[in-house]
Design an enzyme around this catalytic site. Structure first.
Site, PDB file in Angstrom:
ATOM      1  N   GLY A  13      -6.909  -1.999  14.408  1.00  0.00           N
ATOM      2  CA  GLY A  13      -8.120  -1.781  13.622  1.00  0.00           C
ATOM      3  C   GLY A  13      -8.391  -2.850  12.591  1.00  0.00           C
ATOM      4  N   ALA A  16     -10.676  -8.125  14.302  1.00  0.00           N
ATOM      5  CA  ALA A  16     -10.801  -8.378  15.738  1.00  0.00           C
ATOM      6  C   ALA A  16     -11.081  -7.084  16.490  1.00  0.00           C
ATOM      7  CB  ALA A  16      -9.532  -9.035  16.268  1.00  0.00           C
ATOM      8  N   SER A  43      -3.418   1.914  13.454  1.00  0.00           N
ATOM      9  CA  SER A  43      -2.218   2.416  12.803  1.00  0.00           C
ATOM     10  C   SER A  43      -2.509   2.644  11.326  1.00  0.00           C
ATOM     11  CB  SER A  43      -1.079   1.409  12.938  1.00  0.00           C
ATOM     12  OG  SER A  43      -0.081   1.710  11.975  1.00  0.00           O
ATOM     13  N   VAL A  51      -7.176 -12.633   6.222  1.00  0.00           N
ATOM     14  CA  VAL A  51      -7.390 -13.834   5.426  1.00  0.00           C
ATOM     15  C   VAL A  51      -8.543 -14.679   5.963  1.00  0.00           C
ATOM     16  CG1 VAL A  51      -5.155 -14.151   4.347  1.00  0.00           C
ATOM     17  CG2 VAL A  51      -5.542 -15.019   6.666  1.00  0.00           C
ATOM     18  N   LYS A  82     -22.667 -20.116   4.173  1.00  0.00           N
ATOM     19  CA  LYS A  82     -21.834 -21.297   4.391  1.00  0.00           C
ATOM     20  C   LYS A  82     -22.608 -22.261   5.276  1.00  0.00           C
ATOM     21  CE  LYS A  82     -17.945 -22.609   7.335  1.00  0.00           C
ATOM     22  NZ  LYS A  82     -16.748 -22.156   8.073  1.00  0.00           N
ATOM     23  N   LEU A 342      -5.517 -12.367  16.878  1.00  0.00           N
ATOM     24  CA  LEU A 342      -4.200 -12.974  16.652  1.00  0.00           C
ATOM     25  C   LEU A 342      -3.222 -12.675  17.789  1.00  0.00           C
ATOM     26  CD1 LEU A 342      -3.827 -12.136  12.844  1.00  0.00           C
ATOM     27  CD2 LEU A 342      -4.553 -14.300  13.879  1.00  0.00           C
TER      28      LEU A 342
END
Lengths: 517, 244
Positions: A13, A16, A43, A51, A82, A342
């Site tokens: 959760g 991603a 979880s 980050v 940005k 990741l």
């Protein structure tokens, strides 16, 4: 149909997980009784990494397609605009050494390559500044749009800086309340296999067994399904990209009126670089470095001296240390399991590639979602091929920033320039570009993650030398190039007279909101 | 208040001031677009094209009349610069008066302000602002009503726009014009009601819009579009007069 794909189970959760769940749920939203179901298992005990605070312009479309309001997003995720990155001290390491990588394409990029014309001018200014108006906008901390510009539209191209912790929660609320994503809070304890080797279900501690037709592994570095269950090897890239540690801090603004930079500031250090990202409520600053080239104490001291002129009490600041392993899995989609985020891999944050890979993965899964299990292996093999290519291109592009340096003040920089650390594909391109100007045809795919424009900005921002050639200087080319360069100067003046400051616009959006149209 | 020439209206300090009756470019900045309140739409739609525009400061939708084809052009001004029309927007007529916050803070409610730099003010010509005893002269009484309608208009505009947004009825419109000298013009940043979406609404929604009084405004906006022709006629006449 033999085995239709209807139950999608996302495990994890973080950002991603929610981006993937939301993208798939929005793309297949339907009133049909046979519609797909998206479940996300999170979880309650594992904190998210959170980050990644810089996005690509693709995030605008990703959010819009999920039916999110840009106003809500800006208000709830401390988001700001940005417009690229300012790379400081990457070439000589001296004060004043800097170049921009803006988010707009060079003027006339569809038909005219401005590089030869810029190179031919003995009085030339900075490349990015000659071919685009955006660096001037960034210099003045202007926003890329006005309060009258509709949501997700821009006067200039833009991406976001955001608070990653708040972003995951924001996406969760949207996905569960608007897109019908089922949210299960539980820990996965075991994985049950089907006869064909697929994952049949995951066993949880407090929600029983959850069955699914497609499992998406968003479990972060742990890579629970792809890495642990299927044992897909991790390919490390630490021999190419040396950075392996981040020290991150959150820094307050001096006061409420301090201007917010409208680009990421990336300042090279002795053995790494410092990111500096301005959110609406604070700055996020971090030093990423190679622990085999410098010590943690020295890295921390460099971070402190970067902050020192403007920030009080830096010795009391809470510093988070995060290990970074640059690399990716050998494959991303195995059987009925695909990894996003990741769990698929990570590269150092130099060009904010983490979130864009999540978006691209989620889009491809949503668009090519196999209707039946029988089609899944073909989609999986295409996905693996496409994303191996993309990881390789990103690695090349990140490495490009290091190999063009002229810094020799530390082994970090000289090691980066050793040819055995440079991928063959990048060496070949660099050799080509000594004679030819980077252009559309230099790459294989039409949807390259980094187009030739990005290479132009970095190469010529860093003083790369391409020999002047006898090609590309025809009368038509020259005339067209001059028209485009003149239009840049005109556009600069026009934009500077129209665009508000980054903070001014963010404050107005918080107060009044942007219109959807 | 940021503008140094704006003062709080005072029957002693401003006792001898008069205002000129005509709405004229002598004191009025010439603008192509002027904001109006919902209570003005009925009268304004007979004379001008009425659209939704975005406020440049807040991005919020507001109702506006179109007065010219170019920036800073008002085709309703005659040769002397006097605005000739059956209806002139309140936000123009209110000048040089405005509303501000009282000196003792927000508790007092709004106070009437006056812009002393305005060329509409005179000490000899025009109608007095105050009576000799210090009471409001008819001209100021009228201004008070104008300002009151503008204040109410802010909330009315917000409510009306929110209703239109809720039913997703606002859309950007593109208008292309051609003048008698073949010049082509594009109007941008104008919005109106999407009539196709209106037709697709179910009876219950239409009934709701009708009861809330929104439907009549939608029809007025739609009908006012034909006034673009009047702008073109005025511009063509100006061009032809210039050719002679």
């Amino acid at each position: 149909m033999a085995q239709p794909i209807k139950r999608i189970v996302v495990v994890g959760g973080g950002t991603a997980g929610w981006l993937t769940a939301g993208t798939i749920a929005a793309a297949h939203k339907s009133e049909h009784p046979d519609r797909i179901e998206v479940t996300l298992i999170e979880s309650p005990d594992i904190p998210i990494i959170g980050v990644g605070e810089g996005t690509w312009p693709t995030m605008r479309r990703t959010l819009e397609q999920m039916g999110i309001s840009e106003t809500d997003f800006i208000r709830e995720c401390d988001a700001t605009f940005k417009q690229g990155a300012d790379f400081r001290q990457w070439v000589s390491g001296q004060q004043g050494d800097h170049y921009y990588h803006p988010l707009v394409l060079p003027a006339g990029f569809q038909d005219t390559n401005l590089v030869p014309h810029w190179l031919a001018d003995p009085d030339r200014g900075a490349f990015a500044d000659t071919v685009s108006a955006q660096p001037s906008i960034c210099d003045k901390s202007r926003a890329p749009k006005q309060i009258t510009t509709p949501e997700f539209a821009g006067v200039e191209n833009y991406a976001y800086h955001l608070n990653a912790g708040k972003f995951a929660g924001f996406l969760q609320r949207h996905c569960t309340s608007k897109l019908g994503v089922r949210h299960v809070l539980a820990n996965v304890q075991a994985i049950e296999s089907a006869e064909n080797g697929d994952i049949a279900s995951v066993r949880t501690d407090r929600a029983g067994d959850l069955e699914g037709d497609l499992f998406i592994d968003c479990t972060g570095f742990r890579s629970l399904l792809l890495g642990e269950h299927y044992g897909v090897p991790f390919i490390t890239k630490s021999d190419v990209l040396f950075i392996d540690t981040a020290l991150a801090v959150q820094v307050p603004y001096e006061d409420k009126e301090t201007e917010i930079a409208s680009h990421t500031i990336s300042t090279a250090q002795s053995s790494g670089w410092i990111w500096d990202i301005g959110l609406s409520t604070r700055r996020g600053v971090g030093h990423v470095y190679s622990s085999s080239h410098t010590s943690e104490d020295a890295a921390l001291e460099e971070l402190r001296s970067y902050l020192r002129p403007r920030v009080p009490d830096i010795d009391q600041m809470d510093v988070r240390k995060i290990p970074i392993v640059s690399g990716h899995r050998e494959r991303f989609w195995v059987k009925n399991c695909v990894a996003v985020g990741l769990s698929a891999g990570f590269l150092e944050p130099l060009e904010a590639s983490a979130l864009v890979l999540v978006e691209l993965s989620a889009q491809m899964i949503a668009q090519q979602l196999p209707v039946d299990r029988a089609a899944m292996d073909i989609v999986a093999s295409r996905f693996n091929k496409k994303f191996r290519y993309r990881w390789d291109r990103i690695i090349d592009f990140l490495k490009l920033h290091y190999v063009l340096t002229k810094r020799t003040d530390s082994t970090f920089w000289t090691d980066n320039c050793r040819s055995e650390t440079i991928p063959d594909s990048l060496q070949e391109l660099l050799e080509l570009w000594r004679y030819q100007y980077p252009w559309h045809g230099d790459f294989d795919q039409k949807d390259e993650v980094f187009p030739a424009a990005s290479y132009q900005y970095v190469l010529y921002g860093m003083g790369f030398e391409t020999a002047l050639s006898h090609l590309g200087h025809g009368e038509t080319d020259r005339r067209s190039a001059h028209v485009h360069m003149a239009s840049v100067a005109e556009r600069k003046a026009q934009l500077l007279s129209q665009l508000p400051g980054n903070r001014e616009l963010i404050n107005k959006i918080k107060q009044f909101g942007l219109q959807r149209i | 208040m940021t503008n140094k020439t704006i003062e709080i209206l005072d029957n002693l300090a401003h006792a001898h001031l008069r205002i000129l009756p005509a709405i004229s470019s002598r004191w009025l900045p010439t603008r192509q677009i002027e904001q109006i309140a919902p209570s003005e739409i009925l009268e304004a739609a007979r004379e001008y094209p009425v659209f939704l525009t975005k406020c440049s400061q807040t991005g919020q939708f507001q109702f506006s009349v179109i007065l010219g084809l170019y920036n800073d052009e008002n085709l309703y001004l005659d040769d002397e610069g006097v605005w000739r029309a059956r209806y002139i927007p309140l936000n123009v007529r209110r000048n040089p008066f405005g509303l501000g916050v009282g000196a003792s803070g927000s508790g007092d409610g709004p106070v009437i302000t006056i812009d002393m730099a305005s060329a509409r003010l005179s000490s000899e010509e025009g109608a007095p602002i105050f009576l000799e005893q210090g009471g409001f002269a008819p001209s100021l009484g009228e201004m008070q009503e104008v300002l009151g309608r503008l204040v109410v208009g802010v909330d009315q505009t917000r409510a009306l726009v929110n209703n239109l947004l809720e039913f997703d009825l606002i859309e950007p419109v593109q208008i292309e014009l051609k003048l008698s000298n073949q010049t082509k013009l594009n109007f941008e940043a104008l919005y109106s009601v999407n009539e196709e979406k209106l037709r697709e609404l179910d009876d219950q929604s239409i009934g709701q819009l009708n009861r809330m009084g929104v439907l009549k405004y939608i029809h007025l906006l739609g009908a006012s579009v034909s006034n673009i022709q009047s702008l073109i006629h005025r511009k063509n006449a100006q061009i032809e007069a210039g050719d002679k």
